[in-house]
Design a protein around this motif. Structure first.
Motif, mmCIF file in Angstrom:
data_model
loop_
_atom_site.group_PDB
_atom_site.id
_atom_site.type_symbol
_atom_site.label_atom_id
_atom_site.label_comp_id
_atom_site.label_asym_id
_atom_site.label_seq_id
_atom_site.Cartn_x
_atom_site.Cartn_y
_atom_site.Cartn_z
ATOM 1 N N TYR A 105 0.822 -1.205 0.000
ATOM 2 C CA TYR A 105 0.000 0.000 0.000
ATOM 3 C C TYR A 105 0.859 1.259 0.000
ATOM 4 O O TYR A 105 0.414 2.337 -0.419
ATOM 5 N N HIS A 148 -1.107 2.966 -2.718
ATOM 6 C CA HIS A 148 -2.216 3.741 -2.155
ATOM 7 C C HIS A 148 -2.163 5.178 -2.659
ATOM 8 O O HIS A 148 -1.090 5.784 -2.748
ATOM 9 N N ASN A 169 -5.983 -0.461 2.635
ATOM 10 C CA ASN A 169 -5.103 -1.601 2.352
ATOM 11 C C ASN A 169 -5.278 -2.131 0.934
ATOM 12 O O ASN A 169 -4.939 -3.281 0.648
#
Length: 311
Positions: free
Chosen positions: A38, A42, A206
């Motif tokens: 992540y 992310h 996540n």
């Protein structure tokens, strides 16, 4: 002897701590820890550019009605809004008759008790009721959603960082993990790809979220005002609606804030003008006091002469 032993024990502790610090520090720089997936994939939420943003923000009633329609037709099947009542919909521009019809026609009935038998039952929603949850309890909600619990949406934009932008980005951010590439062009590693029952979304914490994409195609909702219901438009509208559910008094707060700022500005100007009018021309006069005061010295000399004291 005790002091000598204590000194060597303390020195031993200090040596062990320093040794551990040096060894672990060198190991950290030689073999830096690997970041989780992540960290690389992310993404921060995109700006939804809603009318309610900023210090001058106001709600667009038409947009709020469209957002409510998206919630009603898409989101309400899984997500409740236990802190919002039907009567509050009048703030969106609906008439009392329209709100009454919305409550009466709501697909999910309100839990109740049969007055004749005392057994659990359901009834049509009233204007005074809050939006009912689609599930009787958390256990039933998890059982129906692969053990994932759909959160209540009443305060979701306050409960999540950068709330409205987060909701907007999440709804429009679903992607195929097999073909997705981050800003550096790296593919998603196999251990970060969603397992069975999860879905890849780089805007989720996540990366893998249990909720499938709720907005899947343009025209999923037919807006009453004729606005083209693209996925992006529907995501913005429902995000704006959820900002209102979390803070329906946002406009009043903004008005009060500006009124306070104007009051403080006027009070500051008046205080400065009063200062200039009363104190600006006043001169501070410093007079001598104590032994060096000429009047004091003159009285002292007179007192000494009367007493016959020389000098």
């Amino acid at each position: 002897m005790v002091r000598i032993i204590g000194f060597f024990v303390g020195a031993g502790f200090v040596f062990v701590l320093l040794w551990s610090l040096v060894v672990n520090g060198l190991d950290y720089f030689r073999n830096p820890p690997e970041h989780a997936a992540y960290y690389y994939f992310h993404k921060d939420p995109r700006d939804a550019e809603l009318p309610s943003d900023g210090m001058m923000g106001k709600f667009d009633r038409q947009q709020l009605q469209r957002g409510f329609q998206v919630y009603k037709e898409v989101c309400a099947a899984c997500h409740g809004m236990k802190y919002v009542s039907f009567y509050q919909l009048t703030d969106l521009g609906y008439s009392e008759a329209e709100v009454k019809a919305i409550a009466n026609q709501w697909a999910i009935e309100v839990p109740s008790v049969n007055p004749d038998t005392g057994e659990a039952a359901t009834r049509k929603a009233l204007v005074s009721d809050r939006f009912p949850s689609p599930y009787p309890n958390e256990t039933a909600a998890r059982a129906a959603n692969n053990n994932a619990y759909p959160p209540d949406l009443s305060l979701i934009t306050e409960a999540r960082h950068d709330g409205a932008n987060y909701v907007y980005s999440l709804l429009t951010g679903y992607a195929n993990a097999d073909t997705y590439r981050n800003a550096e062009g790296k593919p998603v590693p196999n251990d970060a790809k969603p397992p069975q029952g999860l879905h890849f979304n780089p805007y989720f914490a996540n990366l893998n979220i249990a909720m499938p994409a709720p907005l899947v195609s343009d025209g999923q909702v037919t807006y009453a005002d004729g606005t083209k219901a693209t996925v992006d438009q529907m995501a913005k509208d429902v995000s704006a609606f959820l900002v209102w559910t979390a803070e329906p008094t946002l406009e009043a707060r903004h008005r009060a804030g500006w009124a306070v700022l104007v009051f403080l500005l006027i009070a500051t100007v008046l205080a400065y003008m009063a200062y200039r009018n009363i104190w600006a021309n006043a001169k501070r006069q410093v007079s001598i006091r104590g032994p060096l005061d000429p009047e004091f010295r003159e009285r002292m000399d007179e007192a000494k002469a009367d007493s016959g004291i020389a000098g």
